[in-house]
Design a protein around this motif. Structure first.
Motif, short mmCIF file in Angstrom:
data_model
loop_
_atom_site.label_atom_id
_atom_site.label_comp_id
_atom_site.label_asym_id
_atom_site.label_seq_id
_atom_site.Cartn_x
_atom_site.Cartn_y
_atom_site.Cartn_z
N HIS A 29 0.83 -1.20 0.00
CA HIS A 29 0.00 0.00 0.00
C HIS A 29 0.87 1.26 0.00
O HIS A 29 1.57 1.53 0.98
CB HIS A 29 -0.90 -0.04 1.26
CG HIS A 29 -1.85 1.10 1.38
ND1 HIS A 29 -1.83 1.97 2.44
CD2 HIS A 29 -2.85 1.51 0.56
CE1 HIS A 29 -2.80 2.86 2.30
NE2 HIS A 29 -3.43 2.61 1.16
N GLU A 48 0.44 -0.80 -4.76
CA GLU A 48 -0.64 0.19 -4.92
C GLU A 48 -0.04 1.58 -4.85
O GLU A 48 0.88 1.83 -4.03
CB GLU A 48 -1.68 0.01 -3.79
CG GLU A 48 -2.93 0.87 -3.94
CD GLU A 48 -2.93 2.18 -3.20
OE1 GLU A 48 -3.88 2.96 -3.37
OE2 GLU A 48 -1.96 2.47 -2.44
N ASP A 105 -1.10 6.07 -5.70
CA ASP A 105 -2.19 7.03 -5.93
C ASP A 105 -1.74 8.05 -6.97
O ASP A 105 -0.61 8.54 -6.90
CB ASP A 105 -2.53 7.75 -4.63
CG ASP A 105 -2.79 6.77 -3.51
OD1 ASP A 105 -3.87 6.17 -3.49
OD2 ASP A 105 -1.88 6.59 -2.65
N HIS A 153 -0.69 11.04 -2.86
CA HIS A 153 -1.98 10.68 -2.26
C HIS A 153 -2.90 11.88 -2.05
O HIS A 153 -4.02 11.91 -2.54
CB HIS A 153 -1.76 9.96 -0.93
CG HIS A 153 -3.03 9.50 -0.28
ND1 HIS A 153 -3.79 10.32 0.52
CD2 HIS A 153 -3.69 8.33 -0.35
CE1 HIS A 153 -4.86 9.65 0.92
NE2 HIS A 153 -4.82 8.44 0.42
N GLU A 172 -4.40 3.84 -8.32
CA GLU A 172 -5.63 4.43 -7.79
C GLU A 172 -5.77 5.86 -8.27
O GLU A 172 -4.95 6.73 -7.94
CB GLU A 172 -5.65 4.38 -6.25
CG GLU A 172 -6.99 4.90 -5.75
CD GLU A 172 -7.05 5.14 -4.25
OE1 GLU A 172 -6.27 4.56 -3.47
OE2 GLU A 172 -7.92 5.96 -3.87
N LYS A 180 -7.12 9.43 -8.10
CA LYS A 180 -7.70 10.34 -7.11
C LYS A 180 -8.35 11.49 -7.86
O LYS A 180 -7.66 12.25 -8.56
CB LYS A 180 -6.59 10.89 -6.20
CG LYS A 180 -5.96 9.84 -5.29
CD LYS A 180 -6.90 9.41 -4.18
CE LYS A 180 -6.21 8.56 -3.13
NZ LYS A 180 -7.17 7.86 -2.25
#
Ligand code: G3P
Ligand code: MG
Length: 261
Positions: free
Chosen positions: A19, A47, A49, A62, A121, A123
């Motif tokens: 993560h 993972e 962001d 993030h 991911e 955002k």
């Protein structure tokens, strides 16, 4: 690496997913956190962001604001990459990481190459909404350019981004991230089904066995975040989740492989 498949083969333990990299031991979403995740055997996926810089480059960060994890201030979207690169993205974690910088998605993907799968991911920024399809296309362009479509999964709390992404690129594997306040009571099959996602990602606080049953009944994979202790990892493994996101993925590997059949 084999092409990414949302579900581990039957009888094999859940995927171990780092993560934001090994973010328990190095500053999140920086090369210092990604590098050990590529080198530790047993970690399946990383993972990270992504969001956009001022000139609409895809950067790995993030928060919308620079404040928590860098020496900068204000929204990252207001800065050019050349300006973002001035900020120290490591000292907040430990002064020994003062050389770390906010990376570009392109650079992280090139660095990881085919050593690990990557969960990108997306955002979305509610204070700076992009035109429909804009962020999705920017991210897809980078992945396609590097020929890594079969190595990645795209995910987001913003499920409509996942719908658009699959409209643009039908072969993309996508995941929807559960939001307790917005999605409460809606089964994973409904959330994923309406945008063509094959993975549902939920936090350990949101997870229920009912969600897992529903996901599995409909052929979906379910990943849980963020599990940083032995007890919760064991419990989720026994229940049969398909992926475990951890800040200390290196420490999760021995637990998972110890139970692995
Ligand atoms: O993908 C799961 C997790 O990364 C979602 O939450 O805030 O850590 O990006 P966050
Ligand atoms: Mg994330």
């Amino acid at each position: 690496m084999q092409p990414f498949s949302p579900k581990p083969p039957a009888g094999i333990s859940p995927y171990v997913i780092a993560h934001r990299g090994i973010s328990g031991k190095a500053p999140e979403n920086t090369p210092a956190a990604f590098s050990p995740a590529c080198l530790t055997p047993g970690i399946d996926m990383i993972e990270l962001d992504v969001r956009l810089s001022k000139e609409e480059e895809v950067i790995v960060l993030h928060d919308r604001s620079l404040q928590r994890t860098t020496t900068g201030n204000g929204p990252a979207r207001n800065y050019l990459v050349s300006e973002l690169k001035q900020f120290d993205a490591g000292s907040w974690f430990n002064p020994s990481f003062s050389q770390e910088r906010i990376p570009l998605l392109r650079d992280v993907l090139s660095f990881v190459d085919r050593r690990r799968w990557i969960d990108i991911e997306l955002k979305s920024d509610f204070l700076h909404p992009e035109p429909p399809g804009f962020l999705e296309r920017k991210v897809l362009d980078v992945v396609r350019e590097l020929g890594m479509l079969d190595q990645v999964m795209f995910s987001s709390f913003n499920h409509s981004l996942m719908r658009t992404l699959r409209k643009i690129e039908a072969s993309a594997v996508t995941g929807v991230i559960y939001n307790m306040y917005r999605d409460f009571g809606r089964p994973p099959s409904k959330l994923a089904g309406r945008v063509g996602a094959s993975v549902i990602v939920c936090s350990k606080y949101e997870f229920t066995e009912r969600m897992l049953q529903d996901a599995h009944y409909h052929g979906l994979a379910l990943y849980v975040y963020t599990l940083n202790d032995q007890v919760s990892v064991r419990k989720m493994m026994e229940l049969g989740v398909d992926g475990i996101l951890s800040d200390n993925a290196d420490e999760i590997v021995p637990i998972v492989s110890g139970i692995k059949q």
